[in-house]
Design an enzyme around this catalytic site. Structure first.
Site, mmCIF file in Angstrom:
data_model
loop_
_atom_site.group_PDB
_atom_site.id
_atom_site.type_symbol
_atom_site.label_atom_id
_atom_site.label_comp_id
_atom_site.label_asym_id
_atom_site.label_seq_id
_atom_site.Cartn_x
_atom_site.Cartn_y
_atom_site.Cartn_z
ATOM 1 N N GLU A 99 -28.375 -66.295 84.803
ATOM 2 C CA GLU A 99 -29.734 -65.765 84.886
ATOM 3 C C GLU A 99 -30.550 -66.695 85.769
ATOM 4 O O GLU A 99 -30.248 -67.879 85.887
ATOM 5 C CB GLU A 99 -30.324 -65.603 83.475
ATOM 6 C CG GLU A 99 -29.547 -64.529 82.687
ATOM 7 C CD GLU A 99 -30.095 -64.192 81.298
ATOM 8 O OE1 GLU A 99 -31.090 -64.797 80.875
ATOM 9 O OE2 GLU A 99 -29.496 -63.327 80.635
ATOM 10 N N GLY A 124 -35.383 -59.325 62.097
ATOM 11 C CA GLY A 124 -34.357 -59.220 61.059
ATOM 12 C C GLY A 124 -33.123 -60.018 61.407
ATOM 13 O O GLY A 124 -33.104 -60.776 62.389
ATOM 14 N N THR A 125 -32.104 -59.816 60.621
ATOM 15 C CA THR A 125 -30.888 -60.630 60.788
ATOM 16 C C THR A 125 -30.023 -60.098 61.938
ATOM 17 O O THR A 125 -30.164 -58.948 62.367
ATOM 18 C CB THR A 125 -30.037 -60.600 59.505
ATOM 19 O OG1 THR A 125 -29.622 -59.248 59.288
ATOM 20 C CG2 THR A 125 -30.801 -61.110 58.309
ATOM 21 N N GLY A 126 -29.092 -60.947 62.359
ATOM 22 C CA GLY A 126 -28.185 -60.547 63.428
ATOM 23 C C GLY A 126 -27.238 -59.451 62.989
ATOM 24 O O GLY A 126 -26.973 -58.498 63.730
ATOM 25 N N CYS A 144 -29.124 -76.305 73.853
ATOM 26 C CA CYS A 144 -27.745 -76.068 74.285
ATOM 27 C C CYS A 144 -27.334 -77.055 75.373
ATOM 28 O O CYS A 144 -26.153 -77.292 75.586
ATOM 29 C CB CYS A 144 -27.609 -74.641 74.790
ATOM 30 S SG CYS A 144 -28.822 -74.264 76.071
ATOM 31 N N GLY A 192 -29.659 -57.062 64.804
ATOM 32 C CA GLY A 192 -29.012 -57.435 66.064
ATOM 33 C C GLY A 192 -27.867 -56.492 66.405
ATOM 34 O O GLY A 192 -27.772 -55.961 67.518
ATOM 35 N N ASN A 198 -33.667 -72.100 68.635
ATOM 36 C CA ASN A 198 -33.969 -73.483 69.032
ATOM 37 C C ASN A 198 -35.158 -73.606 69.978
ATOM 38 O O ASN A 198 -35.929 -74.552 69.890
ATOM 39 C CB ASN A 198 -32.723 -74.154 69.625
ATOM 40 C CG ASN A 198 -32.240 -73.494 70.880
ATOM 41 O OD1 ASN A 198 -32.294 -72.269 71.005
ATOM 42 N ND2 ASN A 198 -31.783 -74.265 71.822
HETATM 43 P P1 NAD Z 1 -26.541 -67.288 66.652
HETATM 44 O O1 NAD Z 1 -25.460 -66.803 67.526
HETATM 45 O O2 NAD Z 1 -26.276 -67.481 65.212
HETATM 46 O O3 NAD Z 1 -27.797 -66.294 66.724
HETATM 47 C C1 NAD Z 1 -28.447 -65.982 67.946
HETATM 48 C C2 NAD Z 1 -29.138 -64.631 67.791
HETATM 49 O O4 NAD Z 1 -28.141 -63.630 67.599
HETATM 50 C C3 NAD Z 1 -30.065 -64.530 66.584
HETATM 51 O O5 NAD Z 1 -31.175 -63.734 66.912
HETATM 52 C C4 NAD Z 1 -29.197 -63.842 65.555
HETATM 53 O O6 NAD Z 1 -29.921 -63.146 64.567
HETATM 54 C C5 NAD Z 1 -28.421 -62.882 66.442
HETATM 55 N N1 NAD Z 1 -27.141 -62.423 65.882
HETATM 56 C C6 NAD Z 1 -26.340 -63.045 64.988
HETATM 57 N N2 NAD Z 1 -25.260 -62.280 64.710
HETATM 58 C C7 NAD Z 1 -25.377 -61.155 65.463
HETATM 59 C C8 NAD Z 1 -24.586 -59.984 65.640
HETATM 60 N N3 NAD Z 1 -23.452 -59.812 64.949
HETATM 61 N N4 NAD Z 1 -25.010 -59.050 66.495
HETATM 62 C C9 NAD Z 1 -26.147 -59.208 67.198
HETATM 63 N N5 NAD Z 1 -26.960 -60.279 67.068
HETATM 64 C C10 NAD Z 1 -26.569 -61.255 66.219
HETATM 65 O O7 NAD Z 1 -27.080 -68.614 67.331
HETATM 66 P P2 NAD Z 1 -28.230 -69.584 66.791
HETATM 67 O O8 NAD Z 1 -27.676 -70.388 65.666
HETATM 68 O O9 NAD Z 1 -29.471 -68.785 66.588
HETATM 69 O O10 NAD Z 1 -28.477 -70.497 68.071
HETATM 70 C C11 NAD Z 1 -27.761 -71.665 68.330
HETATM 71 C C12 NAD Z 1 -26.722 -71.419 69.398
HETATM 72 O O11 NAD Z 1 -27.339 -70.908 70.570
HETATM 73 C C13 NAD Z 1 -26.025 -72.691 69.829
HETATM 74 O O12 NAD Z 1 -24.665 -72.435 69.972
HETATM 75 C C14 NAD Z 1 -26.650 -72.990 71.167
HETATM 76 O O13 NAD Z 1 -25.875 -73.762 72.044
HETATM 77 C C15 NAD Z 1 -26.865 -71.621 71.697
HETATM 78 N N6 NAD Z 1 -27.860 -71.633 72.764
HETATM 79 C C16 NAD Z 1 -27.435 -71.401 74.044
HETATM 80 C C17 NAD Z 1 -28.358 -71.441 75.084
HETATM 81 C C18 NAD Z 1 -27.940 -71.193 76.516
HETATM 82 O O14 NAD Z 1 -28.806 -70.891 77.313
HETATM 83 N N7 NAD Z 1 -26.667 -71.309 76.857
HETATM 84 C C19 NAD Z 1 -29.695 -71.694 74.804
HETATM 85 C C20 NAD Z 1 -30.071 -71.913 73.491
HETATM 86 C C21 NAD Z 1 -29.153 -71.872 72.469
#
Ligand code: NAD
Length: 513
Positions: free
Chosen positions: A494, A218-220, A296, A224, A164
């Site tokens: 943080e 790449g993908t999570g 968020c 990740g 985002n």
């Molecule tokens: P997501 O959890 O789907 O993905 C976030 C990141 O994690 C991506 O880089 C993704 O590839 C990676 N990922 C996914 N599965 C993983 C795994 N099993 N192991 C390791 N990495 C993995 O989230 P999103 O859809 O990219 O982002 C939206 C979410 O982020 C919303 O819930 C939003 O509220 C949250 N968000 C929180 C903040 C905050 O500071 N609290 C800020 C921005 C976004």
């Protein structure tokens, strides 16, 4: 799909070099629905698990090799390098902003004024703050002992960020991690990797030696998770969804990793009858719909005291309707496109992750339909007003800002994070009731209180279960102070001191004299 010849093709950045990958995934321009670039899918073509981890393995090795020299530099040397990097990003601000807008769907105005300036500031801020930390010292003079604490970098930091606020959030992690002397293996979202890749091109010029920051795309589930499970990465800073954080917590548990988790929100605004509506209404429209509601910290539940409810609702809807939705490159547009088709097809229902066969059941749009089916009223936006898009944007993922009312607190629209341009407005009677209902969700990230009564503002702020409370304002941040959520919105904080503590290990040393 555009011809692959004209597509941007990203490469992993490992040990100071761009490294091609054997397989790639398509990343889309959300405002046109066309493929914008190809992102390495580290390991997709590989068969065995060991092969799958190879890209990450190389990045971890590079970070390990770079650690002794980088961690032994003085804070001042690292600070100068971070400042240089900030200058280089700032010099290319417009190019970064254009790329971010195209990749993410956000308006060019938002990218120019929020995302990229903040990425610059993240490096400047931590370049400065790293120079000002002190450690503790106490004496047991009568017994002849002196105790002091010492802080050292943790080692290799695994940094995982969402789509985002792509560069903004990634640099919020890279800057403190390297300022403290760690080396890094980072993975941005596979949906928005372009500006992270562009950033890698500036490292050498800034003086960041090879291997200090490695970027694996790449993908999570593959790249990740490979970072999370790697035994030589003792720390993970993750920003993303609560569901992913649960998985990361499980996967990292056998290694007892240091975790910082910045997660989702279902943020309330409490509007009391003594609020200054001239300030509150435009600010709450912005807090609900800025960046397509994909922050968020966006407000998605607005509790309004009964005495001003009708007036608030009328003026709030009028103000929302003024928001212009359209091509992100148009500087007069307030809202661009949502991130992806898949995001429109939301994957949770009542907090439970749906399997892929259920995808599409709960689109962001379907949250609105569900509310309607439950008897709620849609006052403007989705299904009520029509959206006119230019020819080039017909296949983009656009949606109007949507206001829902007459909805129950138990509705999934009031409980789940929709992460789109949808906000609910409901009435309340008493302060006590407003606090209880605001706290009645699993999240606890950011709340907003609108009132001209200073005592009330303090009282309510104290009782809200929320890591951040803004009163009579929204999204004003001093990076010196802690950022993070309570409950399902996160673990850890943080900020200047908090990031320093997270990205370093503390040791207590006792000297007998
Ligand atoms: P997501 O959890 O789907 O993905 C976030 C990141 O994690 C991506 O880089 C993704 O590839 C990676 N990922 C996914 N599965 C993983 C795994 N099993 N192991 C390791 N990495 C993995 O989230 P999103 O859809 O990219 O982002 C939206 C979410 O982020 C919303 O819930 C939003 O509220 C949250 N968000 C929180 C903040 C905050 O500071 N609290 C800020 C921005 C976004």
């Amino acid at each position: 799909m555009s011809s692959s010849k004209t597509l941007l093709v990203l490469e992993n950045f490992i040990a100071g070099k761009f490294v091609p990958c054997s397989s790639y995934i398509d990343s889309y321009n959300p405002s046109t629905g066309d493929v914008y670039c190809r992102v390495p899918d580290s390991g997709k073509e590989e068969v065995s698990t060991i092969q799958m981890y190879k890209k990450v393995e190389a990045a971890v090795r590079a970070a390990k090799d770079a650690f002794p020299i980088w961690s032994s530099k003085s804070p001042l040397e690292r600070s100068q390098i971070l400042n240089k990097l900030a200058d280089l990003i700032e010099h290319d601000l417009e190019v970064f902003a254009q790329a971010e807008s195209k990749d993410q769907g956000k308006t060019i105005t938002f990218a120019r004024t929020v995302d990229i300036p903040r990425a610059v500031y993240n490096f400047r801020f931590f370049a400065s703050s790293i120079l000002h930390h002190t450690t503790e010292c106490t004496e047991m003079a009568a017994m002849g002992y002196l105790h002091y604490t010492s802080r050292t970098p943790v080692g290799i930091a695994g940094l995982i960020s969402p789509w985002n606020l792509p560069l903004y959030l990634l640099t919020w992690k890279i800057a403190p991690a390297i300022a403290c002397g760690n080396t890094v293996v980072a993975k941005p979202s596979e949906m928005t990797s372009v500006t992270a890749w562009m950033l890698c091109k500036l490292f050498e010029k800034a003086g960041i030696s090879h291997g200090v920051v490695n970027m694996v795309f790449g993908t999570g589930s593959k790249a990740g998770e490979a970072i999370v499970c790697h035994p030589d990465v003792p720390l993970i800073s993750f920003t993303g969804s609560t569901l992913t954080a649960q998985r990361i917590t499980e996967k990292s548990a056998p290694h007892c990793k240091k975790l910082s988790l910045e997660l989702g929100g279902k943020n309330p605004a409490l509007v009391f009858d003594d609020a200054d509506l001239n300030q509150c209404i435009p600010a709450t429209v912005r807090s609900s719909f800025a960046n397509q509601g994909e922050i968020c910290l966006c407000t998605s539940r607005i509790f309004v005291q009964k005495g001003i409810y009708n007036e608030f609702l009328k003026r709030f809807v009028e103000e929302t309707k003024k928001w212009k939705v359209g091509s992100p490159s148009d500087p007069t547009v307030d809202m661009g496109a949502l991130i992806s088709k898949e995001h429109l097809e939301k994957v949770t229902l009542h907090g439970v992750q749906l399997t892929s066969s259920f995808r599409g059941l709960q689109k962001v749009r379907n949250y609105v339909k569900k509310a309607q089916a439950e008897g709620a009223r849609i006052l403007c936006g989705e299904g009520v007003d029509s959206l006119a898009l230019s020819a080039g944007n017909q296949k983009g993922y656009f949606m109007l800002p949507t206001v829902i009312t007459e909805i129950k607190d138990e509705s999934c629209c009031m409980q789940e994070e929709i992460f789109g341009p949808v906000t609910c407005v409901v009435a309340f009677d008493t302060e006590e009731e407003a606090i209880e209902r605001a706290n009645g969700v699993k999240y606890g990230l950011a709340a907003t209180v609108w009132s001209s009564n200073v005592s009330r503002v303090h009282r309510v702020a104290q009782r809200l279960q929320s890591g951040l409370v803004w009163t009579n304002c929204w999204l004003v941040r001093d990076l010196n102070l802690p950022f993070g959520g309570m409950k399902a919105s996160g673990v850890g904080r943080e900020g200047a001191k908090d990031s320093y503590e997270f990205f370093t290990e503390i040791k207590t040393i006792t000297i007998k004299h």
